[in-house]
Design a protein around this motif. Structure first.
Motif, short mmCIF file in Angstrom:
data_model
loop_
_atom_site.label_atom_id
_atom_site.label_comp_id
_atom_site.label_asym_id
_atom_site.label_seq_id
_atom_site.Cartn_x
_atom_site.Cartn_y
_atom_site.Cartn_z
N VAL A 1 2.61 1.82 -3.33
CA VAL A 1 1.67 2.40 -4.30
C VAL A 1 1.50 3.89 -4.01
O VAL A 1 1.50 4.72 -4.92
N PHE A 2 1.40 4.23 -2.75
CA PHE A 2 1.25 5.63 -2.36
C PHE A 2 2.47 6.44 -2.79
O PHE A 2 2.35 7.60 -3.18
N GLN A 3 3.67 5.84 -2.76
CA GLN A 3 4.88 6.55 -3.19
C GLN A 3 4.88 6.80 -4.70
O GLN A 3 5.48 7.77 -5.16
N ARG A 4 4.24 5.94 -5.46
CA ARG A 4 4.15 6.11 -6.92
C ARG A 4 2.68 6.17 -7.32
O ARG A 4 2.05 7.17 -7.19
N ASP A 5 2.15 5.04 -7.81
CA ASP A 5 0.72 4.93 -8.10
C ASP A 5 0.36 3.47 -8.32
O ASP A 5 1.23 2.60 -8.30
N PHE A 6 -0.92 3.21 -8.54
CA PHE A 6 -1.43 1.85 -8.64
C PHE A 6 -0.82 1.06 -9.80
O PHE A 6 -0.86 -0.16 -9.80
N ARG A 7 -0.25 1.73 -10.77
CA ARG A 7 0.27 1.03 -11.95
C ARG A 7 1.49 0.16 -11.65
O ARG A 7 1.90 -0.62 -12.50
N HIS B 1 0.83 -1.20 0.00
CA HIS B 1 0.00 0.00 0.00
C HIS B 1 0.87 1.25 0.00
O HIS B 1 0.65 2.18 -0.77
#
Length: 176
Positions: free
Chosen positions: A158-164, A155
């Motif tokens: 993903v927060f550091q970048r994005d869901f991709r 989680h």
């Protein structure tokens, strides 16, 4: 806390409380398991890592299979000395999107810092959880904790970048 006459469901649901009880008891008694000396505690740390190893691998394989579509690379370091003279063992799960994003892999880390009273568990982005494992059963009871650490790590990544960075999420998008 006793679990001798409890149902399997009750034992499983209180395992985290038993671990905290061992942790707090160590603090109260100045021990770690049956060890008082740093050398004895380090011996128990090596034992705990060996006991946790199959479960840490199992948890990361679950993430690889379900979230990363089998694209992950699982690595385990074994126990080694840290720069501060402590001990650490890491289990990591990396995958192409995470590496391309330049962020850390999902990490399960057992560590016993030089100034620590006893060992702990953590992730790449998730802080401390007590590591008081002395039996195979106690190691197995840590699977929910390992899953929670790995889930929180993913989680936070993903927060550091994005869901991709998560293949299963990208594959689930309509129109792609």
């Amino acid at each position: 806390m006793t679990t001798e006459n409890a149902s399997p469901e009750a034992v499983e649901s209180t395992a985290h409380l038993d671990a905290l009880g061992r942790h707090f008891g160590d603090l109260r008694d100045g021990t770690h398991g049956d060890a008082v000396s740093r050398q004895g505690k380090e011996r128990l740390f090596h034992d705990a890592v060996a006991l946790l190893d199959p479960y840490a691998r199992e948890v990361l394989r679950e993430f690889d299979r379900e979230m990363l579509h089998g694209t992950g690379t699982l690595e385990a370091t074994g126990v080694g000395r840290t720069p501060d003279g402590g001990l650490a063992a890491l289990w990591t799960l990396s995958w192409p999107e995470q590496r391309d994003a330049g962020i850390q892999p999902i990490t399960l880390m057992a560590h016993y810092g030089r100034g620590f009273h006893h060992p702990h568990l953590r992730g790449a982005t998730v802080a401390e959880w007590p590591l008081n494992v002395f039996t195979r059963e106690q190691a197995a009871a840590e699977v929910p904790t390992l899953r929670a650490i790995a889930s929180a790590d993913l989680h936070n990544l993903v927060f550091q970048r994005d869901f991709r960075i998560v293949p299963s999420v990208v594959a689930g998008r309509k129109g792609e």
